[in-house]
Design a protein around this motif. Structure first.
Motif, PDB file in Angstrom:
ATOM      1  N   PRO A 125      10.416  69.981   0.697  1.00 53.89           N
ATOM      2  CA  PRO A 125      11.586  70.585   1.353  1.00 53.89           C
ATOM      3  C   PRO A 125      11.534  70.534   2.875  1.00 53.89           C
ATOM      4  CG  PRO A 125      10.049  72.313   0.750  1.00 53.89           C
ATOM      5  CD  PRO A 125       9.385  70.996   0.369  1.00 53.89           C
ATOM      6  N   THR A 126      10.543  69.809   3.441  1.00 49.50           N
ATOM      7  CA  THR A 126      10.320  69.852   4.889  1.00 49.50           C
ATOM      8  C   THR A 126      11.578  69.600   5.713  1.00 49.50           C
ATOM      9  OG1 THR A 126       8.159  68.936   4.386  1.00 49.50           O
ATOM     10  CG2 THR A 126       8.786  69.004   6.718  1.00 49.50           C
ATOM     11  N   ALA A 127      12.305  68.520   5.374  1.00 47.98           N
ATOM     12  CA  ALA A 127      13.471  68.157   6.188  1.00 47.98           C
ATOM     13  C   ALA A 127      14.469  69.303   6.248  1.00 47.98           C
ATOM     14  CB  ALA A 127      14.141  66.908   5.630  1.00 47.98           C
ATOM     15  N   ASP A 128      14.594  70.044   5.165  1.00 48.63           N
ATOM     16  CA  ASP A 128      15.525  71.169   5.140  1.00 48.63           C
ATOM     17  C   ASP A 128      14.943  72.406   5.818  1.00 48.63           C
ATOM     18  OD1 ASP A 128      17.640  69.879   3.720  1.00 48.63           O
ATOM     19  OD2 ASP A 128      16.459  70.059   1.887  1.00 48.63           O
ATOM     20  N   VAL A 129      13.803  72.892   5.303  1.00 51.41           N
ATOM     21  CA  VAL A 129      13.319  74.203   5.750  1.00 51.41           C
ATOM     22  C   VAL A 129      12.784  74.174   7.185  1.00 51.41           C
ATOM     23  CG1 VAL A 129      12.854  74.973   3.394  1.00 51.41           C
ATOM     24  CG2 VAL A 129      10.998  73.949   4.750  1.00 51.41           C
ATOM     25  N   ASP A 130      12.348  73.013   7.656  1.00 53.96           N
ATOM     26  CA  ASP A 130      11.896  72.948   9.047  1.00 53.96           C
ATOM     27  C   ASP A 130      13.035  72.616  10.010  1.00 53.96           C
ATOM     28  OD1 ASP A 130       9.442  73.656   8.189  1.00 53.96           O
ATOM     29  OD2 ASP A 130       8.474  71.710   8.519  1.00 53.96           O
ATOM     30  N   GLY A 131      14.241  72.477   9.478  1.00 50.01           N
ATOM     31  CA  GLY A 131      15.404  72.327  10.351  1.00 50.01           C
ATOM     32  C   GLY A 131      15.686  70.913  10.834  1.00 50.01           C
ATOM     33  N   TYR A 132      14.961  69.905  10.320  1.00 48.41           N
ATOM     34  CA  TYR A 132      15.211  68.532  10.779  1.00 48.41           C
ATOM     35  C   TYR A 132      16.614  68.064  10.393  1.00 48.41           C
ATOM     36  CZ  TYR A 132      10.271  68.095  11.928  1.00 48.41           C
ATOM     37  OH  TYR A 132       9.030  68.273  12.491  1.00 48.41           O
ATOM     38  N   ASP A 133      16.990  68.366   9.149  1.00 48.90           N
ATOM     39  CA  ASP A 133      18.316  67.962   8.666  1.00 48.90           C
ATOM     40  C   ASP A 133      19.413  68.619   9.519  1.00 48.90           C
ATOM     41  OD1 ASP A 133      20.158  67.027   6.271  1.00 48.90           O
ATOM     42  OD2 ASP A 133      20.628  69.144   6.587  1.00 48.90           O
ATOM     43  N   ALA A 134      19.272  69.914   9.751  1.00 46.59           N
ATOM     44  CA  ALA A 134      20.266  70.628  10.560  1.00 46.59           C
ATOM     45  C   ALA A 134      20.284  70.101  11.994  1.00 46.59           C
ATOM     46  CB  ALA A 134      19.986  72.130  10.543  1.00 46.59           C
ATOM     47  N   ALA A 135      19.112  69.723  12.518  1.00 44.00           N
ATOM     48  CA  ALA A 135      19.049  69.227  13.896  1.00 44.00           C
ATOM     49  C   ALA A 135      19.796  67.897  14.030  1.00 44.00           C
ATOM     50  CB  ALA A 135      17.600  69.084  14.343  1.00 44.00           C
ATOM     51  N   SER A 136      19.677  67.025  13.025  1.00 52.76           N
ATOM     52  CA  SER A 136      20.425  65.757  13.062  1.00 52.76           C
ATOM     53  C   SER A 136      21.914  66.037  13.099  1.00 52.76           C
ATOM     54  CB  SER A 136      20.122  64.907  11.819  1.00 52.76           C
ATOM     55  OG  SER A 136      18.795  64.459  11.836  1.00 52.76           O
ATOM     56  N   LYS A 137      22.354  66.980  12.251  1.00 46.59           N
ATOM     57  CA  LYS A 137      23.782  67.297  12.201  1.00 46.59           C
ATOM     58  C   LYS A 137      24.237  67.945  13.509  1.00 46.59           C
ATOM     59  CE  LYS A 137      23.610  67.780   7.192  1.00 46.59           C
ATOM     60  NZ  LYS A 137      23.335  68.744   6.109  1.00 46.59           N
ATOM     61  N   ALA A 138      23.382  68.807  14.077  1.00 41.56           N
ATOM     62  CA  ALA A 138      23.715  69.438  15.358  1.00 41.56           C
ATOM     63  C   ALA A 138      23.903  68.382  16.436  1.00 41.56           C
ATOM     64  CB  ALA A 138      22.632  70.436  15.758  1.00 41.56           C
ATOM     65  N   ALA A 139      23.041  67.359  16.421  1.00 40.72           N
ATOM     66  CA  ALA A 139      23.147  66.294  17.426  1.00 40.72           C
ATOM     67  C   ALA A 139      24.486  65.568  17.286  1.00 40.72           C
ATOM     68  CB  ALA A 139      21.989  65.305  17.274  1.00 40.72           C
ATOM     69  N   ILE A 140      24.882  65.294  16.047  1.00 40.92           N
ATOM     70  CA  ILE A 140      26.152  64.586  15.817  1.00 40.92           C
ATOM     71  C   ILE A 140      27.335  65.464  16.243  1.00 40.92           C
ATOM     72  CG2 ILE A 140      27.634  63.557  14.051  1.00 40.92           C
ATOM     73  CD1 ILE A 140      25.056  62.899  12.463  1.00 40.92           C
ATOM     74  N   LEU A 141      27.298  66.730  15.846  1.00 43.18           N
ATOM     75  CA  LEU A 141      28.397  67.645  16.202  1.00 43.18           C
ATOM     76  C   LEU A 141      28.514  67.811  17.713  1.00 43.18           C
ATOM     77  CD1 LEU A 141      27.884  70.444  13.495  1.00 43.18           C
ATOM     78  CD2 LEU A 141      29.788  68.816  13.625  1.00 43.18           C
ATOM     79  N   ALA A 142      27.371  67.998  18.377  1.00 47.79           N
ATOM     80  CA  ALA A 142      27.396  68.205  19.831  1.00 47.79           C
ATOM     81  C   ALA A 142      27.896  66.956  20.547  1.00 47.79           C
ATOM     82  CB  ALA A 142      26.010  68.601  20.331  1.00 47.79           C
ATOM     83  N   SER A 143      27.494  65.788  20.065  1.00 44.18           N
ATOM     84  CA  SER A 143      27.946  64.543  20.694  1.00 44.18           C
ATOM     85  C   SER A 143      29.462  64.446  20.647  1.00 44.18           C
ATOM     86  CB  SER A 143      27.340  63.333  19.979  1.00 44.18           C
ATOM     87  OG  SER A 143      25.926  63.372  20.035  1.00 44.18           O
ATOM     88  N   LEU A 144      30.032  64.767  19.475  1.00 47.92           N
ATOM     89  CA  LEU A 144      31.483  64.700  19.318  1.00 47.92           C
ATOM     90  C   LEU A 144      32.180  65.766  20.152  1.00 47.92           C
ATOM     91  CD1 LEU A 144      31.679  64.237  15.455  1.00 47.92           C
ATOM     92  CD2 LEU A 144      32.440  62.572  17.158  1.00 47.92           C
ATOM     93  N   ALA A 145      31.638  66.982  20.117  1.00 44.66           N
ATOM     94  CA  ALA A 145      32.322  68.109  20.758  1.00 44.66           C
ATOM     95  C   ALA A 145      32.331  67.986  22.273  1.00 44.66           C
ATOM     96  CB  ALA A 145      31.660  69.425  20.348  1.00 44.66           C
ATOM     97  N   PHE A 146      31.230  67.445  22.822  1.00 47.96           N
ATOM     98  CA  PHE A 146      31.086  67.469  24.283  1.00 47.96           C
ATOM     99  C   PHE A 146      31.171  66.084  24.929  1.00 47.96           C
ATOM    100  CE2 PHE A 146      28.518  71.243  22.794  1.00 47.96           C
ATOM    101  CZ  PHE A 146      29.543  72.152  23.018  1.00 47.96           C
ATOM    102  N   HIS A 147      31.582  65.073  24.174  1.00 49.04           N
ATOM    103  CA  HIS A 147      31.745  63.725  24.713  1.00 49.04           C
ATOM    104  C   HIS A 147      30.483  63.302  25.466  1.00 49.04           C
ATOM    105  CE1 HIS A 147      36.020  63.938  23.660  1.00 49.04           C
ATOM    106  NE2 HIS A 147      35.959  65.184  24.089  1.00 49.04           N
ATOM    107  N   THR A 148      29.360  63.509  24.830  1.00 46.49           N
ATOM    108  CA  THR A 148      28.053  63.313  25.447  1.00 46.49           C
ATOM    109  C   THR A 148      27.103  62.848  24.352  1.00 46.49           C
ATOM    110  OG1 THR A 148      28.391  65.025  27.121  1.00 46.49           O
ATOM    111  CG2 THR A 148      26.116  64.621  26.469  1.00 46.49           C
ATOM    112  N   ARG A 149      26.240  61.893  24.651  1.00 43.17           N
ATOM    113  CA  ARG A 149      25.307  61.462  23.608  1.00 43.17           C
ATOM    114  C   ARG A 149      24.147  62.433  23.498  1.00 43.17           C
ATOM    115  NH1 ARG A 149      27.261  57.061  21.773  1.00 43.17           N
ATOM    116  NH2 ARG A 149      28.132  55.531  23.222  1.00 43.17           N
ATOM    117  N   ILE A 150      24.018  63.057  22.341  1.00 46.29           N
ATOM    118  CA  ILE A 150      22.920  63.967  22.084  1.00 46.29           C
ATOM    119  C   ILE A 150      22.110  63.389  20.923  1.00 46.29           C
ATOM    120  CG2 ILE A 150      22.287  66.329  21.417  1.00 46.29           C
ATOM    121  CD1 ILE A 150      23.812  66.390  23.995  1.00 46.29           C
ATOM    122  N   ALA A 151      20.818  63.195  21.110  1.00 48.48           N
ATOM    123  CA  ALA A 151      19.963  62.687  20.030  1.00 48.48           C
ATOM    124  C   ALA A 151      19.284  63.867  19.338  1.00 48.48           C
ATOM    125  CB  ALA A 151      18.922  61.731  20.590  1.00 48.48           C
ATOM    126  N   ALA A 152      18.770  63.615  18.139  1.00 46.65           N
ATOM    127  CA  ALA A 152      18.084  64.680  17.402  1.00 46.65           C
ATOM    128  C   ALA A 152      16.927  65.239  18.233  1.00 46.65           C
ATOM    129  CB  ALA A 152      17.586  64.153  16.063  1.00 46.65           C
TER     130      ALA A 152
END
Lengths: 447, 447
Positions: free
Chosen positions: B207-234
């Motif tokens: 469950p590492t990718a989930d419980v350690d937040g890696y999966d959420a961090a990837s999604k956060a990077a994608i959401l932030a990139s779209l929301a702020f017109h800025t490239r954000i990597a994981a």
């Protein structure tokens, strides 16, 4: 034009400037002035987002002299002249059917894209408008026409384009939701609550369009058209307003763990022979307090979508107001400008499914019926017989004594709406029934 | 091609057939087989929606002999060969960075559009991928990469393109939300709840990718990139998982009317000089039980967006699973096919704002700190002094006696995260502090 847009995006000043996208704004009230302000003040940002400068070419208002706050050289009262000038996009914020319809048809036929917040026009004339857009290759965008800033058009038209939507159910009118929320929390009646809502500015001086469900019906028509790839006009929508919702109805809903909402309900109905039709209706409904939509209070809007693949989705936000509506209009405008700059075109309407509209009488619904009945044995048997006569099956019954009368609450299973209405009429005729206290449709399972 | 698509839509068999859009499917697990099934079974519907036939040209899998359920003539293990063949769109459902990255770059560079559900790849390589797409004019769509079937990419990229988004905050990982919801309702600890979630199939074997937040961090990077017109990597995303969330934390949250959620938080931060930067982080947070996101239980996802014009928006639905993810992939595929048939191109990425990423230590956050302290006068004074030393202002304090020790709960005002962490460290050193029971960030005002 694609190349120049590409160059513009690279930011090298030595390269060719992309051709500006010129915008005509029709109407400059609360929403229009916000659109004009942002286009002017945030010009650089819009250029970056659209890939080309987005230029305000003119603003058509009835009385230019009444708008000292706007640049005089942009103002005109000559709408046709502005549309005929070298503009690329027409943003229509006037409202109503005519003359908006003629103006937008002229614009679309001459290849000018249209962004509009006009729900009444969309609900009545979407076929004409989209055919005109298709014929000339222009874009027709109208995110602001349904639930203000809540993104619904793109999710339904694009994100769910690969799915089969079975139901769209939503609170799409803020005024009625404010009134019903207030009636639920105070126990007050409709007339008093409407008066208070008017005083607080939550209801218009003439609230007819809101409280009689016309506004919600227009939005339901637009949502159903998108969801079911079928043209649905406002006149196809069965409509009841909230004027007949009484304090007794609201109290009766509370008694069974429910709350009253005015819902727009768009459903795909599959007949016994497998044939599909569409039911689109706006009326007050009792929904369980645990339902996603029950918690949507005040002037907020929310739309709940069910699809075969996606499952349950919900979209929530502000459904009206100057800034939220302007946000939706500007989002559309950036898309249209991007399409112009990139040489493409946004997704067009698809009405290929052409499903029929099921009459309300044949639409399966469920009723809540609350009665005052004589307090003596055999009453339930008599009442039950009436349900049985109309082939309506009872889901739950609750009986309570109170002095010489008793209260009887019945919630039915789904049956054709006409059968349910006939049942209610017949029950009212029974001698043992002293009063029909509350009759209302229910949606959502009890938790 | 626009003309043939137009003719195809008219439905007249005498007119020219539109050119089919040929699709290569890479990977055929739960999502891929659903995509393949629907494309085959609902071919007529997809043709109508896209304006051209959407043809499955080939399915690349590691072991074709392991897929007797699929048409043998479509199966291949030669991914490069399939991409190089006469396909128009590549749908990537393999996951991981390599070889998916190389495959998709090859496809995009040769002008083939890409639909992908690969969040890790998008979060790490979006610049490369979108530059390749821009260079050849191909489309890059990835609605399925963030929160499954919940439409987020189009709302952020298009509907809100004319607005200024200030914050995106969401529950974007179903596994951790299931675990935290269960801990909240049972009072059990993390280890036991994770084990139960694994047994019930809500958590992966690893469950590492989930419980350690890696999966959420990837999604956060994608959401932030779209929301702020800025490239954000994981790698730009500050990340804490839920492994350190204890039953004591959950109980402490309950005591102050809150619940613990793992949130992805993307914020526009305005510095004292007016300069803007972006804070993107994933960590457990105590939010008020009255908050929109607090009621999102089980494996559901929800994303809350704040924008200047639109105000508050929320998107809710199923964030994972075969059918919801397939729905998102197919929605993208219809859009890409429409663009091919219509000769246009979908909106491209915009990273023009290029905002900097604010380090976590400088990001303003608020802390909840629960302590066991000596039950004697002057303790609060000593503790308060530590807060003052670090320039952290206290919003609320609650003290309670219990035998010879007392409990002290402090909620702070916003302060730089580093100052808050230093405060917690120093407080742990105080003689009067017996135990630091719970430390967690809080979001949202108490109602």
């Amino acid at each position: 034009m694609a190349l120049s847009a590409e160059l513009g995006r690279s930011g090298d000043p030595a390269e060719a400037e992309p051709t500006p996208v010129r915008v005509a704004l029709l109407g400059c009230g609360t929403v229009g002035s916000e659109v004009a302000r942002l286009l002017t003040e945030e010009a650089a940002e819009f250029t970056a987002r659209a890939g080309a400068p987005v230029e305000l070419a003119g603003i058509a208002v009835r009385r230019p002299d009444k708008h000292p706050e706007l640049p005089a050289d942009l103002l005109t009262s000559d709408v046709e002249g502005l549309i005929a000038s070298d503009v690329d996009v027409v943003v229509e914020l006037v409202g109503g059917i005519e003359p908006a319809r003629s103006w937008l048809l002229t614009a679309l036929r001459s290849g000018k894209s249209v962004v509009t917040a006009n729900k009444a026009l969309l609900a009545d004339c979407s076929r004409e408008l989209s055919e005109a857009a298709d014929a000339s290759g222009a874009d027709l965008y109208y995110e602001a026409a349904v639930a203000g800033a809540i993104p619904l058009v793109r999710p339904l038209r694009e994100s769910l384009a690969g799915d089969r939507i079975t139901r769209v159910m939503g609170i799409v009118n803020g005024t009625t939701n404010y009134i019903l929320s207030a009636m639920d929390s105070t126990g007050a009646g409709y007339v008093d609550t409407l008066e208070e809502a008017s005083n607080l500015g939550y209801a218009e001086a003439d609230p007819t369009a809101d409280v009689d469900g016309y506004d919600a019906a227009s939005k339901a028509a637009i949502l159903a058209s998108l969801a079911f790839h079928t043209r649905i006009a406002a006149s196809d929508v069965y409509r009841e307003g909230i004027g007949s919702v009484s304090a007794a109805d609201v109290a009766a809903a509370k008694m069974i763990g429910r709350t009253v909402k005015l819902l727009a309900i768009c459903e795909r109905v599959v007949g016994p022979d497998g044939s599909e039709s569409v039911s689109v209706r706006v009326h007050p409904v009792m929904i369980p307090r645990s339902h996603q939509l029950a918690g949507v209070g005040g002037a907020f809007n929310a739309v709940y979508v069910e699809a075969d693949g996606a499952g349950e989705l919900m979209f929530f936000g502000q459904g009206a107001g100057g800034a939220p509506t302007a946000s939706a209009v500007l989002g559309d405008l950036v898309d249209v400008a991007r399409n112009r700059a990139g040489g493409g075109r946004g997704p067009r309407e698809s009405a290929h499914a052409g499903l029929g509209v099921r009459p309300m009488g044949e639409t399966p619904t469920r009723y809540h019926i609350s009665l005052q009945v004589a307090d003596r044995p055999g009453v339930l048997a008599q009442v039950s017989q009436v349900f049985a006569k109309h082939d309506v099956s009872i889901a739950a019954v609750r009986q309570r004594d109170k002095h010489s009368t008793a209260s009887l609450v019945v919630v039915t299973h789904a049956a054709p709406d006409a059968a349910l209405r006939a049942t209610v009429d017949d029950i009212g005729e029974l001698d043992v029934v002293h009063e029909v206290v509350s009759v209302m449709r229910v949606e959502g399972e009890d938790s």
